[in-house]
Structures are given as structure tokens and as C-alpha cells.
Write an enzyme that holds these catalytic residues in place. Sequence first.
Site, PDB file in Angstrom:
ATOM      1  N   PHE A 193       0.806  -1.224   0.000  1.00 61.31           N
ATOM      2  CA  PHE A 193       0.000   0.000   0.000  1.00 61.31           C
ATOM      3  C   PHE A 193       0.841   1.278   0.000  1.00 61.31           C
ATOM      4  O   PHE A 193       0.293   2.368   0.076  1.00 61.31           O
ATOM      5  CB  PHE A 193      -0.943   0.005   1.205  1.00 61.31           C
ATOM      6  CG  PHE A 193      -1.917  -1.134   1.180  1.00 61.31           C
ATOM      7  CD1 PHE A 193      -2.994  -1.110   0.304  1.00 61.31           C
ATOM      8  CD2 PHE A 193      -1.764  -2.230   2.013  1.00 61.31           C
ATOM      9  CE1 PHE A 193      -3.893  -2.162   0.247  1.00 61.31           C
ATOM     10  CE2 PHE A 193      -2.659  -3.285   1.973  1.00 61.31           C
ATOM     11  CZ  PHE A 193      -3.729  -3.258   1.086  1.00 61.31           C
ATOM     12  N   LYS A 194       2.145   1.145  -0.062  1.00 64.23           N
ATOM     13  CA  LYS A 194       2.995   2.320   0.105  1.00 64.23           C
ATOM     14  C   LYS A 194       3.475   2.888  -1.230  1.00 64.23           C
ATOM     15  O   LYS A 194       3.220   2.326  -2.283  1.00 64.23           O
ATOM     16  CB  LYS A 194       4.173   1.961   0.996  1.00 64.23           C
ATOM     17  CG  LYS A 194       3.798   1.196   2.253  1.00 64.23           C
ATOM     18  CD  LYS A 194       2.820   1.943   3.168  1.00 64.23           C
ATOM     19  CE  LYS A 194       2.408   1.015   4.301  1.00 64.23           C
ATOM     20  NZ  LYS A 194       2.091   1.629   5.532  1.00 64.23           N
ATOM     21  N   MET A 195       4.211   4.005  -1.164  1.00 60.13           N
ATOM     22  CA  MET A 195       4.674   4.696  -2.375  1.00 60.13           C
ATOM     23  C   MET A 195       5.389   3.751  -3.332  1.00 60.13           C
ATOM     24  O   MET A 195       5.150   3.758  -4.539  1.00 60.13           O
ATOM     25  CB  MET A 195       5.613   5.844  -1.993  1.00 60.13           C
ATOM     26  CG  MET A 195       4.912   7.040  -1.401  1.00 60.13           C
ATOM     27  SD  MET A 195       3.914   7.927  -2.617  1.00 60.13           S
ATOM     28  CE  MET A 195       5.178   8.787  -3.547  1.00 60.13           C
TER      29      MET A 195
END
Length: 417
Positions: A193-195
Site C-alpha cells: 500500500f505504500k509509495m
Amino acid sequence: MVVKPSFGGPGAYLIGEEEKQEILDVLESGYLFRYGAEDDPNFKKKVYTLEKEFAQFIGVKYAVAVNSGTSALLCTLAALGIGPGDEVLVPGYTFIASISSIIMMRAIPVLCEVDESLTIDPKDVERKITDKTKAIMAVHMLGNPCDMEAIMDIARKHNLAVIEDCAQATGGSYRGKRLGSIGNIGAFSLNIFKMITAGDGGMVATDDYDLYERAFAFHDQGHKPLRMGVEVGQRSIVGLDFRMNELTGAVALAQLRKIDRILAALREKKRKLKNLLTGLSGFTFHRINDEDGECATLLTLIFESKEKAEAFAAKIGTKPLAYSGWHVYNNMEQILGKKTYTAYPCPYECPAYGKKIEYHAHMLPQTDDLLSRSVNISVGVVDKGLGSPFGITITSSDEEIGQVAETIRKHVVTLRG
Ligand SMILES: *Cc1c(COP(=O)(O)O)cnc(C)c1O
């Protein structure tokens, strides 16, 4: 190849040839461990290279690659020597790992309010400092930088360490400095879910050699950085194993090399989406502490009332932020109930602490009010757990951005009637 995912962060939407090539480079060498002989042509040094390039990107001297963002947080706390009896100030709106990592280091999380930026409120931080306070955990929540000027001022005034939880904000910056390079030490996540993502993984970044040495030691059985030299007899502290392997390092490296592209694309798409919503009333956009430095992963609307936020959220198939089970202290039953893995509620009964800490639902009224009125729209993080299953992604076309804006407009207008 490139299969479009149905959820995740921007990096997950851009998995492609580069990741494949990096992975094949490792697999074809047959060597998957992060350490190896300098002169071995099969040792591809992906984790080592990732650490170098990541530190350079953040603008610090040192980085340690680890197996998750949670591990990265544990390493930052260990590096700072935080343990039994120490209080760490942490916002009540954050992913649960910010709080659980403090508890697992046997320290005391002291929950603080968030302000209209939905990041830790410096005013509440100042109110909650005691003679036991050791550190402030500044969580750059939703890719929005914390008010770092105020936080660093408070830290200097009270001689506190600052840990930056950059799990949701890799690549973001505050007044020209990358997040993670402003406080003493920063933690990053590479989960889906991160960059940027390698499935799972994390990074620690710092400019301070002593903190680096301790973070490194904690992540690998007490070893000195990069296990250089004779290790036995040289180990400074007791550590564990949070090492990253070469396969993860390979994917993370390919993703890191896409981060400038990701930041630019998200910022442009968010600007377009926001522009299409101008003139609408009934909500405000949540405060961004550095408009040029935010990651632009989400667009957060704050409505006038809880009722309006709920009605709007229902229309787009989500719920206001207050309902997030993973990001709101009210919904963290194991934290509020002090349910640690031991039979007694250590560290809350640690003799070194000598006082009683109590947690209860609705202990942060300002945070509760803001979260009950806030709704997330995805710009680049499609995550039901974060309340952003609806919105656009990093691959959305102008036409898709227009459709999403139209849907938002339509539902906001009906709220008024
Ligand atoms: C994701 C996240 C973490 C933990 O990262 P993992 O890689 O999932 O362990 C910590 N803090 C925040 C704010 C996060 O969003």
C-alpha cells in the site's frame, strides 16, 4: 507483462520489466543472501546498492534495509535506546505499527491528538511532555508531512529525539528536505500500500553514524555495519534478524528508481482532480503542511458534519476515516485493553515507569471529531483499510479523473438538498 492490480499503492501499479530484470539478475546468479564476497561475480549486491541509493535519495549518510516498516520502527527505537519507563509521543491516528512498535520495545506510547492536517498536533505534543518523555514519533500520515518546524522546535526545547514514521510518505519532503532526514532517524515501509513496494520490506535512514550502527546491529544480531571485519568479539548490542534478502532488494531497487516519476505523476493527477472540484461547497480539503512536498497519494475531504460525511461516503462505497480499524486508536482493542503477549500488562507495570497509564476510547476528542468528518479519495493508494477504495490511480487517464470528479460533484451536491 504488467497486470493491473485492483488495489495497492502507486508502486504496485507500476511493476514491470525493470523489476523483472532485477529479479532475474538475482535468480540467475543463484545467490539470494544480502552479504557476499566482494569478488564473487554471482553476488549482485542488490540490498547493498539499495541502501546506498536510498540514503542518497533521502539525503542522509546511512540507510539499513529491513524486512518491514514495523521492523524499521523497532530499529529506530532501539537505535535511540528507548525502552522500559520511557514515554514516546505518537498520534492517535496512525497505522497500528507506530504504537505497537513502542510497546514491543517495552516503552509507553502516549497518544496525542491530530490537527486539521491529520498529523500529530504540536500543541498537544507540548501538553503531553513529562519528565519521562524521550521521543516524538512524527507520522507523515496519508503522505502529508507533519508540521516539522513546530515539532523540531519542541524537540530542541525539551531535548527529545524525533523519529519520523515515513511509511506512508517515501519521497515526500518538507521545505525542501526529504522526509526522514529532518528528525534523528526515519522509518519507511515497502508493503503493497505504500509509495514503492517489494511486497513487504522497510528502510531505516539517518545521518547519525551512532544511530546507524545501533539500528544495523539491532537488525542483524548485533553485528557492525555490513558485517565488516571480525565480528565475534565486536558485537555492540543484542540484536535480532530483520534482514532483507536479495530478491526483495532487487524489486525495491527497481521501484526506488521509479520514485521521481511516481511523485510527479501523483502530484499532477491530484492537481487535476482538485481543480475539477473547485467551486463545490460543503467540505474543505484537509490541510497540507507542505503543498509542494506532500506525496499526493490521497485527497481528503473534511465535511461540515459527521452526518454529511457518512452520507457522502456511503454513496462512493466507503466510510469516514473514523471507521478505519487499523488506523484509529479507538478501534485498536488490543492497545486500549493493554493486551500484550505476556500474562501481565508489561510494560505498563514496569517498575521503572512507576505510574499508571490508561487508554480509553474517545480520549482524543479533537481527533475523533476530525476523523468522523473526513473521507479519503484515492489518488494513488487504493486501500479499503485506509478508507480509499474509491478514486483514481497512478495509471488513470484524464477521462477517468473527470469521471471520478463528476461522481464526487454529483454526490456532494445532493447532500445540500
Ligand atoms: C504501513 C505502516 C507501517 C508499517 O509498515 P509495514 O511494512 O506494514 O510493517 C508503520 N507506520 C505507518 C504509518 C504505516 O502506514
